[in-house]
Design an enzyme around this catalytic site. Structure first.
Site, PDB file in Angstrom:
ATOM      1  N   THR A 186       0.974  -1.191   0.112  1.00  0.00           N
ATOM      2  CA  THR A 186       0.024   0.138   0.038  1.00  0.00           C
ATOM      3  C   THR A 186       0.859   1.279  -0.250  1.00  0.00           C
ATOM      4  O   THR A 186       1.906   1.196   0.728  1.00  0.00           O
ATOM      5  CB  THR A 186      -0.800   0.081   1.391  1.00  0.00           C
ATOM      6  OG1 THR A 186      -1.542  -1.080   1.404  1.00  0.00           O
ATOM      7  CG2 THR A 186      -1.847   1.214   1.076  1.00  0.00           C
ATOM      8  N   ASP A 187       0.865   1.938  -1.054  1.00  0.00           N
ATOM      9  CA  ASP A 187       1.404   3.279  -1.098  1.00  0.00           C
ATOM     10  C   ASP A 187       0.790   4.411  -0.265  1.00  0.00           C
ATOM     11  O   ASP A 187      -0.411   4.727  -0.495  1.00  0.00           O
ATOM     12  CB  ASP A 187       1.705   3.968  -2.582  1.00  0.00           C
ATOM     13  CG  ASP A 187       2.374   2.754  -3.326  1.00  0.00           C
ATOM     14  OD1 ASP A 187       3.342   2.208  -2.827  1.00  0.00           O
ATOM     15  OD2 ASP A 187       2.283   2.863  -4.384  1.00  0.00           O
TER      16      ASP A 187
ATOM     17  N   LYS B 153       5.577  -4.253  -6.664  1.00  0.00           N
ATOM     18  CA  LYS B 153       5.776  -4.822  -8.225  1.00  0.00           C
ATOM     19  C   LYS B 153       4.776  -5.870  -8.839  1.00  0.00           C
ATOM     20  O   LYS B 153       4.342  -6.045  -9.764  1.00  0.00           O
ATOM     21  CB  LYS B 153       7.445  -5.026  -8.224  1.00  0.00           C
ATOM     22  CG  LYS B 153       8.190  -3.923  -8.231  1.00  0.00           C
ATOM     23  CD  LYS B 153       9.496  -4.213  -8.190  1.00  0.00           C
ATOM     24  CE  LYS B 153      10.616  -3.235  -7.732  1.00  0.00           C
ATOM     25  NZ  LYS B 153      10.385  -1.862  -8.482  1.00  0.00           N
TER      26      LYS B 153
ATOM     27  N   GLU C 191      10.598  -8.615  -4.534  1.00  0.00           N
ATOM     28  CA  GLU C 191      10.160  -7.827  -3.365  1.00  0.00           C
ATOM     29  C   GLU C 191       9.511  -8.892  -2.133  1.00  0.00           C
ATOM     30  O   GLU C 191       9.077  -8.470  -1.103  1.00  0.00           O
ATOM     31  CB  GLU C 191       9.200  -6.964  -3.931  1.00  0.00           C
ATOM     32  CG  GLU C 191       9.730  -5.510  -4.248  1.00  0.00           C
ATOM     33  CD  GLU C 191       8.601  -4.542  -4.478  1.00  0.00           C
ATOM     34  OE1 GLU C 191       9.179  -3.323  -4.540  1.00  0.00           O
ATOM     35  OE2 GLU C 191       7.466  -4.806  -4.619  1.00  0.00           O
TER      36      GLU C 191
ATOM     37  N   GLY D  72      13.037   2.966 -24.722  1.00  0.00           N
ATOM     38  CA  GLY D  72      12.693   1.399 -25.244  1.00  0.00           C
ATOM     39  C   GLY D  72      13.152   0.476 -24.546  1.00  0.00           C
ATOM     40  O   GLY D  72      13.364   0.393 -23.274  1.00  0.00           O
TER      41      GLY D  72
ATOM     42  N   THR E 106      10.925   3.118 -28.924  1.00  0.00           N
ATOM     43  CA  THR E 106       9.409   3.465 -28.364  1.00  0.00           C
ATOM     44  C   THR E 106       9.145   5.100 -29.156  1.00  0.00           C
ATOM     45  O   THR E 106      10.074   5.617 -29.062  1.00  0.00           O
ATOM     46  CB  THR E 106       8.978   3.343 -26.942  1.00  0.00           C
ATOM     47  OG1 THR E 106       7.804   3.433 -26.894  1.00  0.00           O
ATOM     48  CG2 THR E 106       9.823   4.345 -26.111  1.00  0.00           C
TER      49      THR E 106
ATOM     50  N   GLY F 110       7.992   0.449 -15.525  1.00  0.00           N
ATOM     51  CA  GLY F 110       8.600  -0.992 -15.693  1.00  0.00           C
ATOM     52  C   GLY F 110       7.484  -2.244 -15.570  1.00  0.00           C
ATOM     53  O   GLY F 110       7.568  -3.361 -16.240  1.00  0.00           O
ATOM     54  N   ASP F 111       6.851  -2.099 -14.620  1.00  0.00           N
ATOM     55  CA  ASP F 111       5.896  -2.911 -14.045  1.00  0.00           C
ATOM     56  C   ASP F 111       4.631  -3.381 -15.150  1.00  0.00           C
ATOM     57  O   ASP F 111       4.305  -4.052 -15.610  1.00  0.00           O
ATOM     58  CB  ASP F 111       5.186  -2.797 -12.886  1.00  0.00           C
ATOM     59  CG  ASP F 111       6.274  -2.621 -11.650  1.00  0.00           C
ATOM     60  OD1 ASP F 111       7.243  -3.677 -12.006  1.00  0.00           O
ATOM     61  OD2 ASP F 111       5.979  -2.310 -10.698  1.00  0.00           O
TER      62      ASP F 111
ATOM     63  N   ALA G 157      -0.163   9.265 -17.674  1.00  0.00           N
ATOM     64  CA  ALA G 157      -0.890   9.559 -16.562  1.00  0.00           C
ATOM     65  C   ALA G 157      -0.263   9.576 -15.201  1.00  0.00           C
ATOM     66  O   ALA G 157       0.821   8.759 -14.996  1.00  0.00           O
ATOM     67  CB  ALA G 157      -2.250   8.637 -16.604  1.00  0.00           C
TER      68      ALA G 157
HETATM   69  N1  LIG Z   1       9.517   8.579 -21.012  1.00  0.00           N
HETATM   70  C1  LIG Z   1       9.132   7.562 -21.629  1.00  0.00           C
HETATM   71  N2  LIG Z   1       8.292   7.742 -22.727  1.00  0.00           N
HETATM   72  C2  LIG Z   1       8.017   6.418 -23.639  1.00  0.00           C
HETATM   73  N3  LIG Z   1       8.147   5.272 -23.074  1.00  0.00           N
HETATM   74  C3  LIG Z   1       8.586   5.196 -21.709  1.00  0.00           C
HETATM   75  C4  LIG Z   1       8.952   6.238 -20.908  1.00  0.00           C
HETATM   76  N4  LIG Z   1       9.370   5.843 -19.746  1.00  0.00           N
HETATM   77  C5  LIG Z   1       9.163   4.536 -19.689  1.00  0.00           C
HETATM   78  N5  LIG Z   1       8.881   4.059 -20.847  1.00  0.00           N
HETATM   79  C6  LIG Z   1       8.294   2.670 -21.412  1.00  0.00           C
HETATM   80  O1  LIG Z   1       8.437   2.241 -19.940  1.00  0.00           O
HETATM   81  C7  LIG Z   1       9.413   1.043 -20.083  1.00  0.00           C
HETATM   82  C8  LIG Z   1       9.967   0.878 -18.568  1.00  0.00           C
HETATM   83  O2  LIG Z   1      10.580   1.922 -18.438  1.00  0.00           O
HETATM   84  P1  LIG Z   1      11.971   1.991 -17.352  1.00  0.00           P
HETATM   85  O3  LIG Z   1      12.899   1.549 -18.136  1.00  0.00           O
HETATM   86  O4  LIG Z   1      12.102   3.338 -16.929  1.00  0.00           O
HETATM   87  O5  LIG Z   1      11.370   0.916 -16.250  1.00  0.00           O
HETATM   88  P2  LIG Z   1      11.626   1.211 -14.819  1.00  0.00           P
HETATM   89  O6  LIG Z   1      13.088   1.834 -14.714  1.00  0.00           O
HETATM   90  O7  LIG Z   1      11.422  -0.204 -13.968  1.00  0.00           O
HETATM   91  O8  LIG Z   1      10.483   2.188 -14.454  1.00  0.00           O
HETATM   92  P3  LIG Z   1      10.186   2.744 -12.875  1.00  0.00           P
HETATM   93  O9  LIG Z   1       9.939   4.141 -13.351  1.00  0.00           O
HETATM   94  O10 LIG Z   1       8.547   2.307 -12.468  1.00  0.00           O
HETATM   95  O11 LIG Z   1      11.130   2.476 -11.943  1.00  0.00           O
HETATM   96  C9  LIG Z   1      10.123   1.183 -21.321  1.00  0.00           C
HETATM   97  O12 LIG Z   1      10.901  -0.006 -21.912  1.00  0.00           O
HETATM   98  C10 LIG Z   1       9.380   2.016 -22.072  1.00  0.00           C
HETATM   99  O13 LIG Z   1       8.726   0.997 -22.832  1.00  0.00           O
HETATM  100  C1  LIG Z   2      15.275   0.692 -11.761  1.00  0.00           C
HETATM  101  O1  LIG Z   2      14.255   0.025 -10.819  1.00  0.00           O
HETATM  102  C2  LIG Z   2      14.622   0.342  -9.546  1.00  0.00           C
HETATM  103  C3  LIG Z   2      13.758  -0.728  -8.838  1.00  0.00           C
HETATM  104  O2  LIG Z   2      13.866  -1.881  -8.778  1.00  0.00           O
HETATM  105  C4  LIG Z   2      14.587   1.656  -9.158  1.00  0.00           C
HETATM  106  O3  LIG Z   2      14.674   1.831  -8.047  1.00  0.00           O
HETATM  107  C5  LIG Z   2      15.332   2.340 -10.295  1.00  0.00           C
HETATM  108  O4  LIG Z   2      15.196   3.939 -10.057  1.00  0.00           O
HETATM  109  C6  LIG Z   2      15.050   2.149 -11.766  1.00  0.00           C
HETATM  110  N1  LIG Z   2      16.212   2.684 -12.556  1.00  0.00           N
HETATM  111  C7  LIG Z   2      15.782   3.543 -13.271  1.00  0.00           C
HETATM  112  C8  LIG Z   2      17.138   3.889 -14.451  1.00  0.00           C
HETATM  113  O5  LIG Z   2      14.775   3.896 -13.970  1.00  0.00           O
END
Ligand SMILES: Nc1ncnc2c1ncn2[C@@H]1O[C@H](COP(=O)(O)OP(=O)(O)OP(=O)(O)O)[C@@H](O)[C@H]1O
Ligand SMILES: *[C@@H]1O[C@H](CO)[C@@H](O)[C@H](O)[C@H]1NC(C)=O
Length: 313
Positions: free
Chosen positions: A16-17, A44, A144, A230, A246, A258-259, A294
């Site tokens: 829960t956030d 996650k 997690e 991407g 992308t 990422g999720d 969003a």
């Molecule tokens: N600014 C952006 N514009 C377009 N697509 C994006 C952008 N940021 C993230 N994405 C999409 O989301 C996917 C996952 O993003 P990212 O690599 O930032 O994952 P993450 O770091 O695990 O995410 P989180 O922000 O949840 O930590 C990317 O592969 C892409 O498809």
């Molecule tokens: C990658 O995911 C981790 C969570 O496991 C997050 O803390 C970190 O900021 C992410 N890195 C990038 C570059 O988005």
């Protein structure tokens, strides 16, 4: 095939956030006033499961929450999304996982995570869920929950021929080598790839290099996500790393992108197995790019009806 049988099973976390927006981050011992407070669904594992469900996947969640109102609310959230909750266990021994998040005016944050009940998910719980895990098309897990339990779930699925997606998040530097050998798809972001390999990842070509190191540890295919750049694919079949870019979007909130990507990928593998991996990654990139436009985590994840219908052909 039983149409109600879960095709995507996620073994992972629920959190829960608890989010407070403040002008600045408080100092030690200080009390400050914030401008807004809200509660969101995160973790996650649950995020990935909810994104897959919103796309129309038949899903089940294997996790543990507390016997408290946050836990009850989380179960309601799963039910609203048609996620099978038969393996969402409740315990009186710990509280539902919680993340207390403070966000300042510049968008910087300070976060405390108490994993709580997530760390009590155990082998017996997996045994009770084994028919669902071994009967699925795809099983997804992360770090997690207790890493040993994640690994056991990966082994259980892999042995039964279930496709496994492993997301090593949050990353641990000395990850047990069995995680690699039991992962069909090993999917991480830039910083996780760096922690795991020691290779600095700043570009798609760096990601290709880090991906090749991970691949050599025994997984079948590696995906490294690169935010707005991407994703890069490195696989046993095609030795050359492949960058899947992308489209440019204006991002509002990238939390949980990422999720969203992983949930979408699990959906395509389970329900559109005829697509090749490149096509699945392109479509998952698109879905994750919608989520960054969003606010919020799960609240930003698109539903099937909100997406161009050619994504589902
Ligand atoms: N600014 C952006 N514009 C377009 N697509 C994006 C952008 N940021 C993230 N994405 C999409 O989301 C996917 C996952 O993003 P990212 O690599 O930032 O994952 P993450 O770091 O695990 O995410 P989180 O922000 O949840 O930590 C990317 O592969 C892409 O498809
Ligand atoms: C990658 O995911 C981790 C969570 O496991 C997050 O803390 C970190 O900021 C992410 N890195 C990038 C570059 O988005």
């Amino acid at each position: 095939m039983d149409p109600d049988r879960p095709q995507v099973v996620v073994v992972g976390s629920c959190m829960t956030d608890l989010v407070s927006l403040t002008p600045r981050l408080p100092k030690a011992g200080e009390t400050i006033h914030g401008s807004k407070f809200f509660i969101g669904f995160g973790g996650k594992g649950a995020n990935q499961c909810i994104q897959a469900s919103r796309l129309g996947a038949c899903t089940a969640m294997v996790c543990k929450v507390g016997d408290d109102s946050f836990g009850n609310n989380y179960i309601e959230n799963f039910k609203k999304h048609n996620v099978c909750t038969d393996y969402v266990y409740q315990t009186g021994a710990a509280a539902t996982g919680a993340a207390s998040i403070i966000v300042n005016a510049e968008g910087q944050n300070a976060i405390v995570i108490v994993a709580g009940a997530n760390l009590l998910l155990n082998s017996e719980d997996l045994t009770k869920a084994s028919a669902a895990i071994t009967g699925a098309r795809v099983m997804v897990c992360q770090l997690e929950i207790s890493p040993q339990v994640s690994l056991e779930a990966l082994k259980m699925a892999h042995k039964s021929g279930v496709r496994t997606i492993f997301n090593p998040a949050p990353a641990i530097a000395d990850l047990d080598s069995s995680f690699y050998t039991h992962s069909d798809i090993f999917c991480c972001n830039e910083s996780e790839a760096e922690i795991l390999t020691g290779v600095q990842v700043r570009s798609p070509s760096d990601a290709g290099a880090a991906g090749s190191v991970l691949l050599a540890r025994g997984c079948h295919l590696v995906l490294i996500t690169l935010g707005g750049e991407g994703c890069v694919i490195v696989s046993k079949e095609v030795p050359e790393p492949k960058h899947i870019a992308t489209s440019k979007v204006t991002s509002v909130d990238t939390t949980g992108a990422g999720d969203s990507f992983i949930g979408a990928l699990a959906f395509f593998i389970a329900h559109y197995p005829q697509l090749n991996i490149e096509e699945m990654v392109k479509r998952s990139n698109h879905i994750a790019s919608v989520s960054v436009q969003a606010a919020g985590t799960q609240t930003s994840y698109p539903y099937r009806k909100d997406l161009p219908q050619d994504i589902f052909s």
